[in-house]
Structures are given as C-alpha cells and as structure tokens.
Design a protein around this motif. Structure first.
Motif, PDB file in Angstrom:
ATOM      1  N   GLY A  76      -5.885   0.894   2.131  1.00  0.00           N
ATOM      2  CA  GLY A  76      -4.973   0.396   1.112  1.00  0.00           C
ATOM      3  C   GLY A  76      -4.411  -0.963   1.456  1.00  0.00           C
ATOM      4  O   GLY A  76      -4.253  -1.829   0.579  1.00  0.00           O
ATOM      5  N   THR A  77      -4.105  -1.172   2.725  1.00  0.00           N
ATOM      6  CA  THR A  77      -3.558  -2.455   3.161  1.00  0.00           C
ATOM      7  C   THR A  77      -4.563  -3.582   2.957  1.00  0.00           C
ATOM      8  O   THR A  77      -4.216  -4.672   2.474  1.00  0.00           O
ATOM      9  N   VAL A  78      -5.813  -3.321   3.312  1.00  0.00           N
ATOM     10  CA  VAL A  78      -6.866  -4.325   3.116  1.00  0.00           C
ATOM     11  C   VAL A  78      -6.992  -4.671   1.642  1.00  0.00           C
ATOM     12  O   VAL A  78      -7.113  -5.839   1.259  1.00  0.00           O
ATOM     13  N   ARG A  79      -6.934  -3.655   0.798  1.00  0.00           N
ATOM     14  CA  ARG A  79      -7.079  -3.899  -0.645  1.00  0.00           C
ATOM     15  C   ARG A  79      -5.889  -4.670  -1.196  1.00  0.00           C
ATOM     16  O   ARG A  79      -6.046  -5.531  -2.055  1.00  0.00           O
ATOM     17  N   ALA A  80      -4.701  -4.358  -0.716  1.00  0.00           N
ATOM     18  CA  ALA A  80      -3.511  -5.067  -1.189  1.00  0.00           C
ATOM     19  C   ALA A  80      -3.541  -6.533  -0.789  1.00  0.00           C
ATOM     20  O   ALA A  80      -2.936  -7.371  -1.473  1.00  0.00           O
ATOM     21  N   ARG A  81      -4.233  -6.856   0.278  1.00  0.00           N
ATOM     22  CA  ARG A  81      -4.293  -8.233   0.757  1.00  0.00           C
ATOM     23  C   ARG A  81      -5.410  -9.043   0.109  1.00  0.00           C
ATOM     24  O   ARG A  81      -5.591 -10.222   0.441  1.00  0.00           O
ATOM     25  N   ARG A  82      -6.134  -8.444  -0.824  1.00  0.00           N
ATOM     26  CA  ARG A  82      -7.190  -9.178  -1.516  1.00  0.00           C
ATOM     27  C   ARG A  82      -6.594 -10.302  -2.353  1.00  0.00           C
ATOM     28  O   ARG A  82      -5.469 -10.229  -2.839  1.00  0.00           O
ATOM     29  N   GLU A  83      -7.402 -11.333  -2.539  1.00  0.00           N
ATOM     30  CA  GLU A  83      -6.965 -12.471  -3.345  1.00  0.00           C
ATOM     31  C   GLU A  83      -7.197 -12.238  -4.829  1.00  0.00           C
ATOM     32  O   GLU A  83      -6.606 -12.928  -5.669  1.00  0.00           O
ATOM     33  N   GLN A  84      -8.053 -11.273  -5.178  1.00  0.00           N
ATOM     34  CA  GLN A  84      -8.382 -11.005  -6.563  1.00  0.00           C
ATOM     35  C   GLN A  84      -8.317  -9.513  -6.836  1.00  0.00           C
ATOM     36  O   GLN A  84      -8.225  -8.701  -5.916  1.00  0.00           O
ATOM     37  N   GLY A  85      -8.390  -9.152  -8.125  1.00  0.00           N
ATOM     38  CA  GLY A  85      -8.356  -7.752  -8.522  1.00  0.00           C
ATOM     39  C   GLY A  85      -6.954  -7.339  -8.928  1.00  0.00           C
ATOM     40  O   GLY A  85      -5.959  -8.004  -8.611  1.00  0.00           O
ATOM     41  N   GLY A  86      -6.885  -6.222  -9.665  1.00  0.00           N
ATOM     42  CA  GLY A  86      -5.589  -5.743 -10.117  1.00  0.00           C
ATOM     43  C   GLY A  86      -4.641  -5.440  -8.980  1.00  0.00           C
ATOM     44  O   GLY A  86      -3.484  -5.876  -8.973  1.00  0.00           O
ATOM     45  N   PHE A  87      -5.138  -4.671  -7.984  1.00  0.00           N
ATOM     46  CA  PHE A  87      -4.302  -4.339  -6.830  1.00  0.00           C
ATOM     47  C   PHE A  87      -4.444  -5.429  -5.782  1.00  0.00           C
ATOM     48  O   PHE A  87      -5.164  -5.300  -4.805  1.00  0.00           O
ATOM     49  N   SER A  88      -3.765  -6.535  -6.040  1.00  0.00           N
ATOM     50  CA  SER A  88      -3.726  -7.675  -5.131  1.00  0.00           C
ATOM     51  C   SER A  88      -2.272  -8.091  -4.968  1.00  0.00           C
ATOM     52  O   SER A  88      -1.482  -8.002  -5.922  1.00  0.00           O
ATOM     53  N   TYR A  89      -1.937  -8.544  -3.788  1.00  0.00           N
ATOM     54  CA  TYR A  89      -0.555  -8.991  -3.544  1.00  0.00           C
ATOM     55  C   TYR A  89      -0.150 -10.090  -4.516  1.00  0.00           C
ATOM     56  O   TYR A  89       1.042 -10.259  -4.813  1.00  0.00           O
ATOM     57  N   LYS A  90      -1.137 -10.827  -5.042  1.00  0.00           N
ATOM     58  CA  LYS A  90      -0.825 -11.926  -5.948  1.00  0.00           C
ATOM     59  C   LYS A  90      -0.253 -11.438  -7.282  1.00  0.00           C
ATOM     60  O   LYS A  90       0.333 -12.223  -8.026  1.00  0.00           O
ATOM     61  N   ASN A  91      -0.428 -10.159  -7.593  1.00  0.00           N
ATOM     62  CA  ASN A  91       0.107  -9.596  -8.829  1.00  0.00           C
ATOM     63  C   ASN A  91       1.420  -8.837  -8.615  1.00  0.00           C
ATOM     64  O   ASN A  91       1.913  -8.196  -9.543  1.00  0.00           O
ATOM     65  N   ALA A  92       1.957  -8.892  -7.410  1.00  0.00           N
ATOM     66  CA  ALA A  92       3.132  -8.079  -7.083  1.00  0.00           C
ATOM     67  C   ALA A  92       4.384  -8.920  -6.863  1.00  0.00           C
ATOM     68  O   ALA A  92       4.324 -10.036  -6.340  1.00  0.00           O
ATOM     69  N   ALA A 141       0.829  -1.205   0.000  1.00  0.00           N
ATOM     70  CA  ALA A 141       0.000   0.000   0.000  1.00  0.00           C
ATOM     71  C   ALA A 141       0.865   1.256   0.000  1.00  0.00           C
ATOM     72  O   ALA A 141       0.597   2.222  -0.726  1.00  0.00           O
ATOM     73  N   ARG A 142       1.906   1.259   0.821  1.00  0.00           N
ATOM     74  CA  ARG A 142       2.801   2.421   0.860  1.00  0.00           C
ATOM     75  C   ARG A 142       3.489   2.630  -0.494  1.00  0.00           C
ATOM     76  O   ARG A 142       3.637   3.762  -0.966  1.00  0.00           O
ATOM     77  N   LEU A 143       3.898   1.534  -1.114  1.00  0.00           N
ATOM     78  CA  LEU A 143       4.617   1.646  -2.375  1.00  0.00           C
ATOM     79  C   LEU A 143       3.711   2.053  -3.523  1.00  0.00           C
ATOM     80  O   LEU A 143       4.110   2.844  -4.389  1.00  0.00           O
ATOM     81  N   ILE A 144       2.481   1.540  -3.562  1.00  0.00           N
ATOM     82  CA  ILE A 144       1.596   1.943  -4.649  1.00  0.00           C
ATOM     83  C   ILE A 144       1.173   3.399  -4.477  1.00  0.00           C
ATOM     84  O   ILE A 144       0.906   4.099  -5.461  1.00  0.00           O
ATOM     85  N   ASP A 145       1.172   3.882  -3.245  1.00  0.00           N
ATOM     86  CA  ASP A 145       0.880   5.301  -3.031  1.00  0.00           C
ATOM     87  C   ASP A 145       2.031   6.158  -3.560  1.00  0.00           C
ATOM     88  O   ASP A 145       1.812   7.244  -4.103  1.00  0.00           O
ATOM     89  N   ILE A 146       3.265   5.660  -3.418  1.00  0.00           N
ATOM     90  CA  ILE A 146       4.423   6.355  -3.995  1.00  0.00           C
ATOM     91  C   ILE A 146       4.292   6.368  -5.516  1.00  0.00           C
ATOM     92  O   ILE A 146       4.456   7.406  -6.165  1.00  0.00           O
ATOM     93  N   ALA A 147       3.981   5.209  -6.091  1.00  0.00           N
ATOM     94  CA  ALA A 147       3.852   5.114  -7.547  1.00  0.00           C
ATOM     95  C   ALA A 147       2.746   6.009  -8.067  1.00  0.00           C
ATOM     96  O   ALA A 147       2.863   6.601  -9.146  1.00  0.00           O
TER      97      ALA A 147
END
Length: 203
Positions: A50-66, A21-27
């Motif tokens: 942002g942290t909750v969203r980053a921890r999602r299993e689906q969606g573009g902004f998911s930890y699984k895509n990072a 979340a911190r890094l995508i806010d920088i980006a």
C-alpha cells in the motif's frame, strides 16, 4: 484524548505514503490491505504494498491526489479526491468481489469530482477534521470548474452516511454489497451520494 482541534491542511507528500496507506485502509474497512496482501512479494507486508502504491506519481491512489490534516507533523486524516472523466467499461471484468459494487457505481460518477476516500485516525475523530477535509475537497472541485462532487459509502456505516447527509450529499444510486472477507462484514448496499456545488468562474 489528545487535543486535535489545532490542525492544518496541506497537500500530501511522497514521504506520507505509509500514513496514506493506513488511512485508505481505514476508509476501505480493511479491504485495501486484503487486496494488497494478494500482491505482496517475498517479505513484503500488505502495508508495504500500500505504501508503494500511495507513493506513485500517477493513478487514483497517488499521494498527488491527497490532502492531509496534520498537527505537530503528525498526520491525523486525509481525503483522496480527483475528477472522473470517463468510465472504464472493462474495469469490472474479473475484479475481486468486494470492490465490484464500488467500480460499478463509479460509472455514475463520470463528470464529477470524486472523493475516493476520507479517513481520520480513531483518536482524532470528533474534532471536525473530516468536515474540514471534505470542505477542502469541494474547494478543489470548484477551483477545477466542477459543479458536482460524488462519494461512495456503505449504507451500514451510519456515522459516515450521517456526516455526508449533513454536508448536503444526496443518494443517487446504490449497488448490493458482495461477500467480502473483512470486518465489519457489511451487508446491504453501497451508496453513491452526490452534491451540487457552484464552481468558481474561470477568469
């Protein structure tokens, strides 16, 4: 400055949510946290959302895509990327102005491997971490059979534009920046850059 030359890449994990979340806010030049603030509930902070969203299993902004770069268990940077299979023609309806040009340009990224965000913490820049992360995203694209990688950037973010140009990305489209409440208050255009790559042959 801390030596960050000895870094390793790995897939992001669920517990990396706050770092992501911190890094995508920088980006996103602060626009993500501004958007998250509008969704905060009760005692939630924008970072919590942002942290909750980053921890999602689906969606573009998911930890699984990072993919993250780390040193001694400290996350230094990340790249968030995934394929864009189709354009959502309804996506631009009633969107907050700051993200309208980005969503509009995504329509030109259909069929590419899309780098949604690349960010490196301020104290860890200048060691090639961004270049390494981009190379990894391109490898992911090749492994998945894609022949084009796309990325968006503010034209006034000259350091980022210079990096992508050096890596072989070319301008294919642009959209005017709309008024937004976040520093550094970029004006001008958002650029869509593409790079042709040779996909790995499927066996």
């Amino acid at each position: 400055m801390k030596d960050t030359t000895d870094h390793a890449l790995r897939p992001a994990r669920h517990e990396d949510g706050e770092d992501l979340a911190r890094l995508i806010d920088i980006a996103g030049e602060g626009i993500p946290s501004w958007l998250w603030a509008q969704s905060a509930d009760g005692d939630q902070t924008p970072l919590d959302v942002g942290t909750v969203r980053a921890r999602r299993e689906q969606g573009g902004f998911s930890y699984k895509n990072a993919i993250v770069a780390e040193r001694e268990n400290h996350v230094l940077g990340m790249v968030l990327s995934y394929p864009i299979a189709s354009a959502d023609e309804s996506a631009s309806v009633d969107l907050p102005a700051p993200i309208v040009p980005f969503v509009a340009l995504e329509a030109n990224s259909v069929g590419t491997w899309y780098v949604n965000a690349l960010a490196v913490r301020a104290g860890s820049r200048g060691y090639g971490i961004g270049t390494t992360l981009m190379a990894n995203a391109e490898k992911q694209a090749r492994d998945a059979g894609f022949d084009t990688v796309s990325i968006q950037v503010y034209a006034q973010n000259t350091a980022a534009v210079r990096l992508y140009r050096r890596l072989g990305y070319e301008l294919v489209a642009s959209a005017p920046v709309l008024s937004h409440p976040c520093q550094p208050y970029y004006t001008g255009d958002v650029l869509l850059l593409l790079k042709a790559i040779a996909p790995h042959k499927q066996s």
